[in-house]
Enzyme design. Structure first.
Site, PDB file in Angstrom:
ATOM      1  N   HIS A  58       0.844  -1.192   0.000  1.00  0.00           N
ATOM      2  CA  HIS A  58       0.000   0.000   0.000  1.00  0.00           C
ATOM      3  C   HIS A  58       0.878   1.240   0.000  1.00  0.00           C
ATOM      4  O   HIS A  58       2.087   1.145   0.228  1.00  0.00           O
ATOM      5  CB  HIS A  58      -0.981   0.017   1.185  1.00  0.00           C
ATOM      6  N   HIS A  60       0.752   5.729   0.870  1.00  0.00           N
ATOM      7  CA  HIS A  60       0.064   6.934   1.335  1.00  0.00           C
ATOM      8  C   HIS A  60       0.695   8.108   0.609  1.00  0.00           C
ATOM      9  O   HIS A  60       1.916   8.133   0.412  1.00  0.00           O
ATOM     10  CB  HIS A  60       0.232   7.142   2.839  1.00  0.00           C
ATOM     11  N   TYR A 146      11.642   4.307   0.833  1.00  0.00           N
ATOM     12  CA  TYR A 146      10.572   4.713  -0.084  1.00  0.00           C
ATOM     13  C   TYR A 146       9.653   5.742   0.570  1.00  0.00           C
ATOM     14  O   TYR A 146       8.445   5.565   0.632  1.00  0.00           O
ATOM     15  CB  TYR A 146       9.771   3.493  -0.540  1.00  0.00           C
TER      16      TYR A 146
END
Length: 168
Positions: A58, A60, A146
């Protein structure tokens, strides 16, 4: 079904975007493909990435859209499609997704929140930068490769030991 979304032209938005199969670490295994997908979409449909962290399954992000523009859903659709097309067609696709010409890589929906003010923005940036620690991917936010936290540290907006021990 029609989902209610906030459409604020020129708005700033927090997003959570998730893979359909959360056991697959596709986003970090193919980080260069994801980065290229984002670059290509930004070239045609500009937006500013204020903060972002990509976990294996996932991500954000906080985006600021240009004045008069509220088409974040178009941008996400293009990013997701470019990323999916670049991967080998090895994923299983349900009949429902096949009929809609969808790949099975991403969840169909995503979470979006329109940032209301400076405090809301600050809280969401902190959430993004701490998320890799929360999920056990790193001991300190700065250890996760990341994440936009590295840009914040280089710019002097955050210390390298933010929410953790002093960096060595």
């Amino acid at each position: 079904m029609r989902y209610r979304r906030a459409w604020v032209p020129g708005g700033t938005y927090f997003f959570t975007v998730t893979l359909a199969d959360r056991s697959q670490p596709l986003l970090t295994e193919h980080i260069d493909v994801l980065r290229q997908s984002v670059r290509e979409v930004r070239a045609r449909h500009p937006f500013i990435i204020l903060a972002m962290a990509v976990m294996p399954e996932h991500l954000h992000a906080i985006w600021q859209l240009p004045e008069g523009d509220s088409a974040y859903s178009t941008r996400w659709a293009l990013i997701k499609a470019a990323f999916s097309r670049a991967l080998l067609p090895s994923e299983q696709i349900s009949l429902s997704r096949h009929l809609k010409r969808e790949h099975g890589v991403w969840q169909r929906r995503y979470w979006e929140h329109c940032i209301r003010d400076a405090d809301d923005l600050s809280r969401h940036i902190d959430y993004i930068h701490f998320n890799p620690v929360k999920h056990g991917y790193a001991k300190r936010p700065i250890d996760w490769p990341y994440s936009s936290i590295h840009r914040y540290v280089r710019a002097g907006l955050l210390p390298s030991d933010w929410a953790g021990e002093t960096a060595e």
